[in-house]
Scaffold this motif. Structure first.
Motif, PDB file in Angstrom:
ATOM      1  N   LEU A  11       0.857  -1.193   0.000  1.00 43.23           N
ATOM      2  CA  LEU A  11       0.000   0.000   0.000  1.00 43.23           C
ATOM      3  C   LEU A  11       0.894   1.245   0.000  1.00 43.23           C
ATOM      4  O   LEU A  11       1.816   1.345   0.820  1.00 43.23           O
ATOM      5  N   VAL A  12       0.606   2.162  -0.901  1.00 42.91           N
ATOM      6  CA  VAL A  12       1.396   3.386  -0.986  1.00 42.91           C
ATOM      7  C   VAL A  12       0.470   4.551  -1.304  1.00 42.91           C
ATOM      8  O   VAL A  12      -0.570   4.372  -1.947  1.00 42.91           O
ATOM      9  N   ARG A  38      -0.260  -6.335 -15.377  1.00 43.86           N
ATOM     10  CA  ARG A  38      -1.117  -6.035 -14.231  1.00 43.86           C
ATOM     11  C   ARG A  38      -2.573  -6.258 -14.601  1.00 43.86           C
ATOM     12  O   ARG A  38      -2.946  -6.189 -15.767  1.00 43.86           O
ATOM     13  N   GLN A  39      -3.352  -6.527 -13.559  1.00 48.57           N
ATOM     14  CA  GLN A  39      -4.780  -6.727 -13.750  1.00 48.57           C
ATOM     15  C   GLN A  39      -5.537  -6.051 -12.625  1.00 48.57           C
ATOM     16  O   GLN A  39      -5.372  -6.424 -11.458  1.00 48.57           O
ATOM     17  N   ALA A  40      -6.332  -5.074 -12.981  1.00 47.94           N
ATOM     18  CA  ALA A  40      -7.176  -4.374 -12.019  1.00 47.94           C
ATOM     19  C   ALA A  40      -8.533  -5.075 -11.959  1.00 47.94           C
ATOM     20  O   ALA A  40      -8.925  -5.764 -12.916  1.00 47.94           O
ATOM     21  N   PRO A  41      -9.266  -4.895 -10.868  1.00 46.15           N
ATOM     22  CA  PRO A  41     -10.586  -5.541 -10.745  1.00 46.15           C
ATOM     23  C   PRO A  41     -11.497  -5.183 -11.913  1.00 46.15           C
ATOM     24  O   PRO A  41     -11.643  -4.012 -12.258  1.00 46.15           O
ATOM     25  N   GLY A  42     -12.090  -6.202 -12.526  1.00 46.50           N
ATOM     26  CA  GLY A  42     -13.012  -5.982 -13.625  1.00 46.50           C
ATOM     27  C   GLY A  42     -12.371  -5.640 -14.949  1.00 46.50           C
ATOM     28  O   GLY A  42     -13.083  -5.336 -15.919  1.00 46.50           O
ATOM     29  N   THR A  90      -3.383   0.913  -9.237  1.00 50.02           N
ATOM     30  CA  THR A  90      -3.796  -0.162  -8.335  1.00 50.02           C
ATOM     31  C   THR A  90      -4.193  -1.401  -9.120  1.00 50.02           C
ATOM     32  O   THR A  90      -5.034  -1.338 -10.024  1.00 50.02           O
ATOM     33  N   ALA A  91      -3.555  -2.516  -8.810  1.00 56.62           N
ATOM     34  CA  ALA A  91      -3.794  -3.767  -9.536  1.00 56.62           C
ATOM     35  C   ALA A  91      -2.959  -4.874  -8.904  1.00 56.62           C
ATOM     36  O   ALA A  91      -2.101  -4.608  -8.055  1.00 56.62           O
ATOM     37  N   THR A 116      -1.496  -1.330  -4.165  1.00 57.06           N
ATOM     38  CA  THR A 116      -2.638  -0.462  -3.900  1.00 57.06           C
ATOM     39  C   THR A 116      -2.145   0.957  -3.682  1.00 57.06           C
ATOM     40  O   THR A 116      -1.298   1.193  -2.812  1.00 57.06           O
ATOM     41  N   VAL A 117      -2.667   1.869  -4.473  1.00 50.53           N
ATOM     42  CA  VAL A 117      -2.293   3.277  -4.371  1.00 50.53           C
ATOM     43  C   VAL A 117      -3.510   4.037  -3.862  1.00 50.53           C
ATOM     44  O   VAL A 117      -4.512   4.190  -4.563  1.00 50.53           O
TER      45      VAL A 117
END
Length: 119
Positions: A11-12, A38-42, A90-91, A116-117
């Motif tokens: 987390l940043v 990377r893969q973000a939700p959805g 975020t991903a 997570t940003v």
């Protein structure tokens, strides 16, 4: 077989930095391209950055100027330095390598590390 172990997620706050690492091990004879996805939700998994065995790099437009990919061939390790992070970064980040083992040439994936940003 090739095993990939990723580290460095977390987390940043927006504007902050993180450095991801991915170490490959196993019966490796050669590693060709190494990359981060990377893969973000959805959303679909997308290429973030890649680096060839000779050091040629390519980046997604969304991260150019902020992220830097590098590799240490002696350690079979690829890194992703992420600066000026944004919430949209975020991903789950995945390492991918194109590798020749004693028997096969194939594409291998890490287990993923969460970035997570958020403030």
């Amino acid at each position: 077989q090739v095993q990939l172990v990723e580290s460095g997620g977390g987390l940043v706050q927006p504007g902050g930095s993180l450095r991801l690492s991915c170490a490959a091990s196993g019966s490796i004879r050669s590693i060709y391209t190494m990359a981060w996805y990377r893969q973000a939700p959805g959303k679909q998994r997308e290429l973030v950055a890649g680096i060839t065995s000779s050091g040629i790099t390519n980046y997604a437009n969304s991260v150019k100027g902020r992220f830097t990919i590098s590799r240490d061939n002696a350690k079979n390790t690829v890194y992703l330095q992420m600066n000026t992070l944004k919430p949209e970064d975020t991903a789950v980040y995945y390492c991918n390598v194109d590798s020749q083992t004693d028997r096969y040439r194939g594409s291998y994936w890490g287990q993923g590390t969460q970035v997570t940003v958020s403030s």
